[in-house]
Design an enzyme around this catalytic site. Structure first.
Site, PDB file in Angstrom:
ATOM      1  CE  LYS A   1      -3.692  -2.595   2.207  1.00 32.18           C
ATOM      2  NZ  LYS A   1      -4.347  -3.003   3.468  1.00 32.18           N
TER       3      LYS A   1
ATOM      4  CD  GLN B   1      -3.072  -4.756   6.696  1.00 33.88           C
ATOM      5  OE1 GLN B   1      -3.024  -3.794   5.946  1.00 33.88           O
ATOM      6  NE2 GLN B   1      -3.751  -5.856   6.392  1.00 33.88           N
TER       7      GLN B   1
ATOM      8  CG  ASP C   1      -9.168  -0.518   5.301  1.00 33.52           C
ATOM      9  OD1 ASP C   1      -8.922  -0.703   4.091  1.00 33.52           O
ATOM     10  OD2 ASP C   1      -8.423  -0.903   6.215  1.00 33.52           O
TER      11      ASP C   1
END
Lengths: 297, 297
Positions: free
Chosen positions: B58, B102, B125
């Site tokens: 990312k 994450q 997200d």
């Protein structure tokens, strides 16, 4: 060929009365334990007749079972800012467990903004996006009145839903969409294979003929006919439409989205209209208010 | 009977590269206009190898297209409180447009609490319940990476979805459930009749054989076989599983939830595994970050 199926009514009027009686017992227990009595408030804007009727029914239901209720009325000319101020006040009122803003609101007020201003933990209507997201994620939340009422009917009549094919007709944010989410969850009632049909569905009869459970929320009088369903189907009719009927004193009668006689003849369970899903909605709101009160205390 | 269908691959690798190239152009435009460069941050906890790989990919993708990126690393022993403090800091950082935490997190940290601590307007997200609710209500939001990536593939390959029967296999909160919501919306892509199937679905083949579009997100290697689909079907394969293969140097190969050769022979469009849905996820995250930056400016 004659059909001899005898169907059972999913009696929302009776079930709703049962729930209210249970809630009244809960209130007594809370009182006995010195806890705080569930307190629901409603904000009512303007002079819409139907809105008045709904809000009055909610207030009356609160009184009946021993909940505290408050009603805040505003003129149709109220500003968005004033309304937001009142919502902020109710959000911060420690004596209040839940509140609703009766919809629709006048055109000059941004309804979505109002909905999102209500603190999710007091949003007993279950309209805040956070509560809808939590429903989708199976987290503790307030499920809105109609879907919650339908789930209660299925649960209390012990309808077997696991592995069944549930066809939902109509994708409204208020009924069809949440029902499609709830019926597919790994829960009971739930665990259905769910098909969501709507205005763009081709060959809807192919889906309804395969369905074990049908939930119709279209607002289209007598849409679902006998030839569209299979024997033994469970039918939940969310629609309610006035149709002209000169044989009635009022000049009209209320019909659902289901052609009742035809479909009932093939059903195992079916909700009547009126007296099916409708009476369940206030019971749902009251249940959510009790939940809010229990969380808060 | 021989089948002569020629299928077209839904090439996620190429589409993802196209999107990144478009985003790089956007960044140049923002720079030229003196706007603020999209800035994505990631919080990484512990030493999980896969998490490191994802986060690094990312960060690298951000650099490649000219986004700003920041990485905050914490030891696996970090307390929930420390993590919440960092999230609060990022929520209030005016220079940061979006950030991710994450997953998975160590067992002593409440993952849902962390997810809900991220400000919805920075939750690129798309995991916050408010954003999931907004997706359900068709309000502006961040759709999470995999569903958004699938929608992009369908859109860019101009797959005709209106009125089609879309069968989704798997009801995970990350893929199956959001896809079932998105494909039924009054939008393009969308407007499908949607059936959500899962572990409790009886006779799944009856559903897949009727499907015009199948999205499989089970994580069960080669679950969908050729006999389960009809000619011309569009197939999106979200699964990715390592299976032993001694003919490979590594000793394994990656397979999806679809028995590719059999199903491809009957498909009009199909995603390969790898190189289908997988590469789309980072592109989705970057698109969400650009959206966040544009909203913020």
């Amino acid at each position: 060929m004659e059909s001899e199926t005898t169907y059972q009514l999913l009696d929302g009027k009776q079930t709703s009365a049962d729930i209210k009686a249970e809630l009244a017992v809960e209130v007594e227990k809370i009182k006995a334990a010195g806890g705080s009595i569930p307190h629901l408030a409603a904000i009512l804007v303007g002079d819409d007749g139907a809105s008045h009727t709904y809000v009055n029914a909610k207030v009356k239901a609160c009184e009946l079972i021993g909940f505290k209720s408050s009603l805040y009325r505003f003129d149709a000319s109220v500003t968005e800012e004033e309304l937001l101020k009142k919502i902020e006040e109710l959000n911060n009122d420690p004596d209040l467990h839940g509140f609703i803003v009766q919809l629709p609101l006048p055109d000059h007020i941004d309804e979505q903004k109002i909905i999102e201003a209500v603190a999710p933990e007091k949003d007993v209507d279950g309209f805040h996006p956070e509560n809808i997201g939590k429903m989708a994620l199976d987290l503790p939340t307030f499920v809105s009145a109609t879907p919650y009422g339908i789930m209660q009917l299925l649960e209390r009549y012990k309808i077997d839903t696991v592995g069944k094919h549930c066809v939902i007709i109509g994708r409204s944010h208020i009924v069809g969409l949440p029902m499609s989410i709830l019926m597919g969850k790994k829960k009971n009632p739930g665990n259905c294979t769910v098909t969501l049909c709507h205005s763009r569905t081709a060959n809807i009869k192919d889906f309804t003929l395969d369905a074990d459970i049908i939930i119709v929320a279209l607002g289209s009088a007598e849409f679902l006919t006998g030839d569209m369903v299979k024997e033994g189907v469970v039918v939940i009719d969310v629609g309610i439409t006035r149709v002209e009927d000169n044989s009635k004193k009022s000049g009209y009668r209320l019909v659902g989205d289901v052609k009742f006689d035809e479909v009932a003849a093939k059903s195992s369970y079916i909700t009547p209209v009126p007296g099916g899903v409708g009476p369940m909605t206030i019971a749902s709101l009251l249940m959510n208010t009790l939940t809010a009160a229990k969380r808060g205390s």
